[in-house]
Design an enzyme around this catalytic site. Structure first.
Site, PDB file in Angstrom:
ATOM      1  N   GLU A  94      -4.079  52.638 -40.562  1.00 34.45           N
ATOM      2  CA  GLU A  94      -3.989  51.303 -39.965  1.00 34.45           C
ATOM      3  C   GLU A  94      -4.349  50.217 -40.955  1.00 34.45           C
ATOM      4  O   GLU A  94      -3.855  49.089 -40.857  1.00 34.45           O
ATOM      5  CB  GLU A  94      -4.911  51.221 -38.741  1.00 34.45           C
ATOM      6  CG  GLU A  94      -4.743  49.979 -37.899  1.00 34.45           C
ATOM      7  CD  GLU A  94      -5.579  48.777 -38.339  1.00 34.45           C
ATOM      8  OE1 GLU A  94      -5.323  47.672 -37.848  1.00 34.45           O
ATOM      9  OE2 GLU A  94      -6.505  48.964 -39.167  1.00 34.45           O
TER      10      GLU A  94
ATOM     11  N   ASP B 209      -8.922  55.559 -39.718  1.00 33.52           N
ATOM     12  CA  ASP B 209      -9.174  55.250 -41.126  1.00 33.52           C
ATOM     13  C   ASP B 209     -10.062  54.028 -41.271  1.00 33.52           C
ATOM     14  O   ASP B 209     -10.274  53.256 -40.329  1.00 33.52           O
ATOM     15  CB  ASP B 209      -7.861  55.047 -41.882  1.00 33.52           C
ATOM     16  CG  ASP B 209      -7.042  53.873 -41.364  1.00 33.52           C
ATOM     17  OD1 ASP B 209      -7.029  53.655 -40.133  1.00 33.52           O
ATOM     18  OD2 ASP B 209      -6.414  53.165 -42.180  1.00 33.52           O
TER      19      ASP B 209
END
Length: 358
Positions: free
Chosen positions: A130, A72
């Site tokens: 994350e 991400d």
């Protein structure tokens, strides 16, 4: 569904995966593309949990290494699609995710497919969420549902590290320091007690605070204690009875979470302190034989990691871990995020050489 050509060069793979937007909570398209290509690899056992993909070799090697990276990014801000630029004659790839951390991810994806006979067994972990709250992190979820997948003798996280080795990471604590007063009409302020004015004592302590530099297992970690947000006030004609100063403590990994909290409370003794977030750091992890072998193979002088990374998750599970990836950490999340092509190629050479040497 987007498709990935992992026979392409690692810079080309970087461009391709950056151009598949994967802002936190919207990683599925990229996760699908990774999952599809990994399922086609006969030398890998593949497991999926949400948008986290795990691919493992099972070659019966004496040692296992975990190599991980998040898929991400922070939100896009007119910095996609990627484009090629030059700075002082050096080629860079510009765009969201190029540094944090899709260039490192590209190297990992390429090597996962190409290295069918590595010197150690490898667990590749590519995970979601994350960049947001820790309880949403794909590794948090995986540690709860499949802790066996973390089993390894050494771990490498592909966070940006200027293509060098950064050992461990600082811990991260956030807290609210609260001042109390008495509410009153601002026309009769002497009746009340202004909590915002009272916060000046909190700011004074921060102004005079001198952050430490701490040597931990041979690496010098720099700490920091700073105000990051302040809030208070009810209305334009009311003396406020509460003011909150949010502080952020980045602490060296010689401290555990309880010790870090005790330090913050001692700095703000006499004030109400509420800890809102706490993530312990990780010691450098460079004393493990595999870590020493890795550092020697890639030819990097280890440095400390000042920010918090998921190496701390591996460390907490007894797995020594380091950061090793292309990109300048100062450009992570920056609107001018860009990665050196030479660094991408350097990290690929380093990991490939270490994983294939006999």
């Amino acid at each position: 569904m987007p498709t990935l050509d992992l026979a392409a060069s690692s810079p080309d793979i970087t461009r391709a995966i950056c151009d598949i937007p994967s802002v936190s909570d919207d990683e599925t398209a990229l996760a699908d593309a990774i999952y599809e290509v990994m399922l086609a690899q006969p030398h890998l056992q593949v497991y999926r949990d949400g948008d986290t993909i795990v691919a493992r070799t099972e070659l019966g090697r004496a040692q296992r290494v975990a190599i991980a990276g998040h898929i991400d990014t922070v939100p896009i801000n007119d910095n996609l699609p990627t484009r090629d630029i030059e700075i002082e004659g050096e080629p860079f790839i510009w765009g969201r995710g190029t540094v944090d951390m899709k260039s490192g991810l590209a190297v990992q994806l390429k090597l996962a497919v190409e290295l069918t006979d590595p010197r150690v067994d490898v667990t590749w972990l590519w995970y979601d969420h994350e960049e947001v709250d820790a309880d949403l992190n794909g590794l948090t979820r995986l540690a709860r549902t499949r802790p066996d997948l973390f089993a390894a003798d050494f771990a490498i996280l592909g966070e940006p590290s200027l293509a060098g080795v950064e050992g461990g990471c600082n811990g991260n604590l956030r807290a609210i320091v609260r001042t109390k007063g008495v509410r009153s009409h601002s026309a009769r302020s002497w009746i009340g007690e202004n909590a915002i004015h009272g916060a000046s004592a909190v700011l004074q302590r921060l102004t005079h605070y001198r952050a430490a530099e701490v040597n931990v297992d041979g690496l010098d970690y720099r700490e920091g204690l700073n105000a990051v947000r302040i809030s208070g006030g009810i209305a334009g004609n009311v003396i406020p009875d509460v003011c909150e100063v949010e502080v952020n403590y980045r602490f060296a990994p010689h401290l555990n979470g309880a010790e870090a909290e005790a330090h913050v409370r001692s700095v703000f003794e006499g004030f109400e302190v509420e800890v809102t977030d706490l993530a312990e750091g990780a010691r450098p992890g460079l004393d493990a034989p595999l870590a020493q072998d890795f550092v020697a193979a890639v030819g990097s002088e280890p440095r400390p990691k000042y920010g918090w990374t998921d190496v701390a998750r591996f460390s907490a599970m007894g797995v020594p871990a380091v950061n090793y990836g292309p990109g300048d950490p100062h450009l992570a999340h920056h609107d001018e995020e860009r990665v050196s092509v030479a660094q991408i190629e350097s990290v690929e050479r380093g990991l490939r050489a270490w994983l294939t040497q006999r």
